[in-house]
Design a protein around this motif. Structure first.
Motif, PDB file in Angstrom:
ATOM      1  N   PHE A 107      33.588  52.811  41.259  1.00  0.00           N
ATOM      2  CA  PHE A 107      33.975  51.411  41.080  1.00  0.00           C
ATOM      3  C   PHE A 107      34.370  50.850  42.444  1.00  0.00           C
ATOM      4  CE2 PHE A 107      34.421  53.338  36.971  1.00  0.00           C
ATOM      5  CZ  PHE A 107      33.845  52.377  36.146  1.00  0.00           C
ATOM      6  N   ALA A 108      33.858  49.660  42.743  1.00  0.00           N
ATOM      7  CA  ALA A 108      34.119  49.077  44.065  1.00  0.00           C
ATOM      8  C   ALA A 108      34.576  47.632  43.913  1.00  0.00           C
ATOM      9  CB  ALA A 108      32.842  49.136  44.910  1.00  0.00           C
ATOM     10  N   ASP A 109      35.225  47.160  44.948  1.00  0.00           N
ATOM     11  CA  ASP A 109      35.646  45.760  45.005  1.00  0.00           C
ATOM     12  C   ASP A 109      34.460  44.946  45.535  1.00  0.00           C
ATOM     13  OD1 ASP A 109      36.655  43.292  45.528  1.00  0.00           O
ATOM     14  OD2 ASP A 109      38.199  43.968  46.950  1.00  0.00           O
ATOM     15  N   PHE A 110      33.761  44.270  44.642  1.00  0.00           N
ATOM     16  CA  PHE A 110      32.541  43.555  45.043  1.00  0.00           C
ATOM     17  C   PHE A 110      32.845  42.226  45.736  1.00  0.00           C
ATOM     18  CE2 PHE A 110      28.420  45.379  43.500  1.00  0.00           C
ATOM     19  CZ  PHE A 110      28.916  46.607  43.103  1.00  0.00           C
ATOM     20  N   VAL A 137      31.222  47.024  39.528  1.00  0.00           N
ATOM     21  CA  VAL A 137      32.361  46.135  39.756  1.00  0.00           C
ATOM     22  C   VAL A 137      33.560  46.714  39.012  1.00  0.00           C
ATOM     23  CG1 VAL A 137      33.236  43.831  39.190  1.00  0.00           C
ATOM     24  CG2 VAL A 137      30.890  44.096  39.954  1.00  0.00           C
ATOM     25  N   ARG A 138      34.717  46.720  39.662  1.00  0.00           N
ATOM     26  CA  ARG A 138      35.905  47.288  39.006  1.00  0.00           C
ATOM     27  C   ARG A 138      36.414  46.392  37.874  1.00  0.00           C
ATOM     28  NH1 ARG A 138      38.952  48.692  36.217  1.00  0.00           N
ATOM     29  NH2 ARG A 138      40.833  49.930  36.399  1.00  0.00           N
ATOM     30  N   VAL A 186      31.199  47.681  49.060  1.00  0.00           N
ATOM     31  CA  VAL A 186      30.057  48.018  48.201  1.00  0.00           C
ATOM     32  C   VAL A 186      29.113  48.938  48.974  1.00  0.00           C
ATOM     33  CG1 VAL A 186      28.099  47.091  46.890  1.00  0.00           C
ATOM     34  CG2 VAL A 186      30.257  45.803  46.983  1.00  0.00           C
ATOM     35  N   GLU A 187      28.831  48.528  50.188  1.00  0.00           N
ATOM     36  CA  GLU A 187      27.942  49.315  51.066  1.00  0.00           C
ATOM     37  C   GLU A 187      28.468  50.746  51.222  1.00  0.00           C
ATOM     38  OE1 GLU A 187      26.247  46.966  53.934  1.00  0.00           O
ATOM     39  OE2 GLU A 187      24.725  48.533  53.930  1.00  0.00           O
ATOM     40  N   ALA A 188      29.783  50.850  51.428  1.00  0.00           N
ATOM     41  CA  ALA A 188      30.389  52.180  51.643  1.00  0.00           C
ATOM     42  C   ALA A 188      30.305  53.037  50.378  1.00  0.00           C
ATOM     43  CB  ALA A 188      31.850  52.009  52.072  1.00  0.00           C
ATOM     44  N   ALA A 189      30.244  52.389  49.204  1.00  0.00           N
ATOM     45  CA  ALA A 189      30.223  53.153  47.944  1.00  0.00           C
ATOM     46  C   ALA A 189      28.815  53.650  47.596  1.00  0.00           C
ATOM     47  CB  ALA A 189      30.768  52.285  46.812  1.00  0.00           C
ATOM     48  N   ILE A 190      27.785  53.073  48.241  1.00  0.00           N
ATOM     49  CA  ILE A 190      26.400  53.457  47.920  1.00  0.00           C
ATOM     50  C   ILE A 190      26.087  54.839  48.512  1.00  0.00           C
ATOM     51  CG2 ILE A 190      23.959  52.859  48.318  1.00  0.00           C
ATOM     52  CD1 ILE A 190      24.824  49.891  48.197  1.00  0.00           C
ATOM     53  N   ARG A 191      25.494  55.706  47.672  1.00  0.00           N
ATOM     54  CA  ARG A 191      25.149  57.070  48.114  1.00  0.00           C
ATOM     55  C   ARG A 191      23.626  57.238  48.051  1.00  0.00           C
ATOM     56  NH1 ARG A 191      28.409  60.447  43.637  1.00  0.00           N
ATOM     57  NH2 ARG A 191      30.502  59.608  43.901  1.00  0.00           N
ATOM     58  N   PRO A 192      23.103  58.338  48.594  1.00  0.00           N
ATOM     59  CA  PRO A 192      21.644  58.547  48.509  1.00  0.00           C
ATOM     60  C   PRO A 192      21.148  58.552  47.059  1.00  0.00           C
ATOM     61  CG  PRO A 192      22.656  60.139  49.996  1.00  0.00           C
ATOM     62  CD  PRO A 192      23.778  59.375  49.394  1.00  0.00           C
ATOM     63  N   GLU A 193      21.987  59.015  46.118  1.00  0.00           N
ATOM     64  CA  GLU A 193      21.533  59.115  44.712  1.00  0.00           C
ATOM     65  C   GLU A 193      21.880  57.861  43.887  1.00  0.00           C
ATOM     66  OE1 GLU A 193      23.798  60.973  46.208  1.00  0.00           O
ATOM     67  OE2 GLU A 193      25.464  61.496  44.895  1.00  0.00           O
ATOM     68  N   THR A 194      22.396  56.815  44.546  1.00  0.00           N
ATOM     69  CA  THR A 194      22.714  55.585  43.808  1.00  0.00           C
ATOM     70  C   THR A 194      21.430  54.918  43.338  1.00  0.00           C
ATOM     71  OG1 THR A 194      24.685  55.271  45.182  1.00  0.00           O
ATOM     72  CG2 THR A 194      23.920  53.355  43.935  1.00  0.00           C
ATOM     73  N   LEU A 210      23.374  48.980  40.670  1.00  0.00           N
ATOM     74  CA  LEU A 210      24.598  48.221  40.940  1.00  0.00           C
ATOM     75  C   LEU A 210      24.903  47.454  39.659  1.00  0.00           C
ATOM     76  CD1 LEU A 210      23.991  46.783  44.550  1.00  0.00           C
ATOM     77  CD2 LEU A 210      24.974  48.990  43.872  1.00  0.00           C
ATOM     78  N   TYR A 211      26.058  47.728  39.044  1.00  0.00           N
ATOM     79  CA  TYR A 211      26.416  47.096  37.772  1.00  0.00           C
ATOM     80  C   TYR A 211      27.463  46.001  38.021  1.00  0.00           C
ATOM     81  CZ  TYR A 211      27.793  46.249  33.023  1.00  0.00           C
ATOM     82  OH  TYR A 211      28.063  45.619  31.832  1.00  0.00           O
ATOM     83  N   LEU A 212      27.122  44.791  37.605  1.00  0.00           N
ATOM     84  CA  LEU A 212      27.929  43.617  37.966  1.00  0.00           C
ATOM     85  C   LEU A 212      28.436  42.875  36.739  1.00  0.00           C
ATOM     86  CD1 LEU A 212      25.215  42.138  40.380  1.00  0.00           C
ATOM     87  CD2 LEU A 212      26.989  43.805  40.981  1.00  0.00           C
ATOM     88  N   GLU A 213      29.544  42.177  36.923  1.00  0.00           N
ATOM     89  CA  GLU A 213      29.997  41.202  35.940  1.00  0.00           C
ATOM     90  C   GLU A 213      30.605  40.082  36.775  1.00  0.00           C
ATOM     91  OE1 GLU A 213      32.076  42.938  32.419  1.00  0.00           O
ATOM     92  OE2 GLU A 213      33.315  41.141  32.528  1.00  0.00           O
ATOM     93  N   SER A 214      30.150  38.851  36.581  1.00  0.00           N
ATOM     94  CA  SER A 214      30.681  37.738  37.394  1.00  0.00           C
ATOM     95  C   SER A 214      30.536  36.435  36.629  1.00  0.00           C
ATOM     96  CB  SER A 214      29.919  37.645  38.721  1.00  0.00           C
ATOM     97  OG  SER A 214      30.439  36.592  39.518  1.00  0.00           O
ATOM     98  N   PRO A 215      31.646  35.735  36.335  1.00  0.00           N
ATOM     99  CA  PRO A 215      33.021  36.139  36.574  1.00  0.00           C
ATOM    100  C   PRO A 215      33.373  37.381  35.748  1.00  0.00           C
ATOM    101  CG  PRO A 215      32.903  33.786  36.064  1.00  0.00           C
ATOM    102  CD  PRO A 215      31.564  34.352  35.784  1.00  0.00           C
ATOM    103  N   GLY A 216      34.253  38.210  36.300  1.00  0.00           N
ATOM    104  CA  GLY A 216      34.650  39.445  35.620  1.00  0.00           C
ATOM    105  C   GLY A 216      35.719  39.162  34.576  1.00  0.00           C
TER     106      GLY A 216
END
Ligand SMILES: Cc1ncc(COP(=O)(O)O)c(C=O)c1O
Length: 335
Positions: free
Chosen positions: A77-80, A53-54, A86-94, A97-103
């Motif tokens: 860093f992606a806009d969750f 999460v950015r 998020v999907e577009a940021a995922i790669r084969p080597e991912t 997923l690191y989250l903070e909510s509320p950020g």
């Protein structure tokens, strides 16, 4: 055995945090950053990739963006708030997923069930910093998240007199973290700090009820004031993700961001004019705090809502009417 391996006071607190988070196990560490580091390194190795999460705590941003690349762990860093992003940021080597909510401090909300499902389908580990919500307001493990981390220095201990962290998760994950990242990286906590947390955590429910109540009252009052351009608080119906936050949270805590009209000079005058608020960085204690924040800090940015005039408020346990009066007076002073 000595305290680096096992301590009875530390163990009592770990059992309580595991119960609060509905986890198979929990471990205390010497700081929130030690907990974040242990959790991420338990799931990512050299060559792996993290999607984060950015809008996160500034030192977690620096760890992911600056330090972990030196160990061969890259982060995007992606806009969750946008699951396609998020999907577009995922790669084969991912791997994580690191989250903070509320950020902290932009108060963006992540749809925890949807993101946990996305991670499970791809075999990724989800880690969330649940410091701001606390298990009183939000229990991410029940929504499918794998690991919860805390800066226990904040609401869990609640008295601004201890620096500590915690990781909670399934028994299996916690056994692995204990045998690797905690033992070998050594972010151990001492029994005196654990005892302070034990004293503090006994009033967590009562304190969070008070923080939730006063936080909402302050956010509503400030949203009405002409000197305030914007209030970032997930408890306000005007928050773009209020419906989602209300689904996955029981209350919204005492932390919020406000934008004072007039930029940084107005933000500084406002903070200085407050009588009941201290100025300080480590929130979540009994005393109210105000902190003007700069959009020039690389961990912050205008796209996260951190524009000139941004002030982070941590609403403490003082009398609610006194706090509202103090805020009104301070705003009149800068107007
Ligand atoms: C959301 C969040 N997570 C983690 C931390 C780090 O905690 P600590 O200061 O205990 O290392 C902080 C500290 O401000 C925080 O705000």
């Amino acid at each position: 055995m000595y305290t680096r391996g096992l301590n009875p006071t530390v163990q009592v607190v770990e059992e309580k945090i595991a119960l609060l988070e509905r986890a198979g196990g929990a471990r205390l560490l010497g700081s929130g950053m030690a907990a974040i580091t242990a959790a991420i390194l338990s799931a990512a190795r050299n060559g792996d990739h993290v999607v984060a999460v950015r809008s996160i705590y500034s030192n977690a941003y620096r760890l992911l963006n600056g330090y972990l690349p030196t160990l061969g762990i890259a982060t995007t860093f992606a806009d969750f708030t946008d699951l396609d992003a998020v999907e577009a940021a995922i790669r084969p080597e991912t791997r994580v997923l690191y989250l903070e909510s509320p950020g902290n401090p932009g108060m963006h909300i992540v749809d925890l069930e949807a993101v946990a499902r996305m991670a499970q389908e791809r075999g990724l580990v989800t880690v969330i910093d649940n410091t701001l919500a606390t298990p009183y307001n939000q229990r991410p493990l029940e929504m499918g998240v794998d690991l919860v981390v805390h800066s226990v220095s904040k609401y869990l201990a609640g008295h601004s007199d201890v620096v500590a962290g915690a990781v909670a998760g399934s028994e299996k994950r916690m056994r692995a973290i204990s045998a690797n990242e905690i033992r070998d990286l050594g972010g151990i906590i001492g029994p005196f700090e654990a005892w302070l947390i034990l004293r503090g955590i006994r009033t967590l429910g009562l304190r969070m009820q008070a923080h939730n109540h006063a936080g909402l009252a302050v956010a509503c009052r400030l949203a009405e004031r002409s000197e305030i351009e914007r209030v970032h608080y997930a408890g306000l119906p005007s928050h773009p993700q209020h419906a989602l936050a209300s689904r996955q949270m029981r209350g919204f805590s005492g932390l919020m961001g406000v934008v004072v009209r007039g930029g940084m000079p107005a933000a500084i005058s406002f903070a200085n004019a407050l009588r009941l608020f201290g100025i300080g960085v480590s929130w979540g204690g009994f005393e109210s705090l105000a902190l003007p924040m700069s959009p020039e800090d690389p961990a912050m940015s205008p796209e996260l809502g951190i524009v000139p005039g941004f002030v982070r408020l941590s609403i403490g346990l003082e009398d609610e009417a006194d706090l509202l009066e103090d805020l009104d007076n301070a705003l009149r002073g800068i107007g």
